[in-house]
Design an enzyme around this catalytic site. Sequence first.
Site, PDB file in Angstrom:
ATOM      1  N   ASP A   7      47.879  34.508  40.635  1.00 15.01           N
ATOM      2  CA  ASP A   7      47.247  33.504  39.781  1.00 15.01           C
ATOM      3  C   ASP A   7      48.379  32.576  39.329  1.00 15.01           C
ATOM      4  OD1 ASP A   7      45.445  32.131  38.108  1.00 15.01           O
ATOM      5  OD2 ASP A   7      45.970  33.417  36.412  1.00 15.01           O
ATOM      6  N   GLU A  68      45.048  31.748  44.083  1.00 19.59           N
ATOM      7  CA  GLU A  68      43.964  30.929  43.550  1.00 19.59           C
ATOM      8  C   GLU A  68      44.284  29.459  43.737  1.00 19.59           C
ATOM      9  OE1 GLU A  68      41.475  30.171  39.415  1.00 19.59           O
ATOM     10  OE2 GLU A  68      42.791  31.902  39.566  1.00 19.59           O
ATOM     11  N   ASP A 141      46.383  37.042  32.942  1.00 20.31           N
ATOM     12  CA  ASP A 141      46.866  36.434  34.187  1.00 20.31           C
ATOM     13  C   ASP A 141      47.036  37.489  35.282  1.00 20.31           C
ATOM     14  OD1 ASP A 141      47.686  33.497  33.235  1.00 20.31           O
ATOM     15  OD2 ASP A 141      48.243  34.940  31.693  1.00 20.31           O
TER      16      ASP A 141
END
Length: 165
Positions: A7, A68, A141
Amino acid sequence: MIVLGIDPGLSLTGWGVIEAVSRDKMNSIQYGCIKTIPQMSLIQRLRIINTELQYIIDTYKPETTAIEELFFLKAAKSVAGVGQARGAIVLTASLNKISLFEYNPRLIKIALTGYGSADKHQMQHMVKTFLKLKDIPKPDDAADALAVAVCHVNTIKWKTKSPYC
């Protein structure tokens, strides 16, 4: 298959390493965050992301990386910083010849919950369930990075190799 989920972020880059035997059998190996300090120069921050990510790759030897995609509706300054962090991450994976797959936030939500507008709590609960964890991973996260890895496992075709590298 060992999957590294990421992420991306400039201040916090979440990461999670999972082992996938099949879509139904996944185990969390380790997860955490790469932290940088806003008072540092951009170059120092990107170097930290690269160095820490290289350590993670050397330690866990992932076969593939899932990251992502950027999705912002906010400040352009945030987009630029995260985009540069993401570039450092993509370059590190590429230099290590690790296949890289990108997933947008909506697809990640669908892959984990079946619903493209799932909230953070629903996502975290599904990460916990898929990986059979006692608790929801912290910080957020890291949980998001594990979600990206789980999404990859739920999305790939198990019998074919990735054409991307």
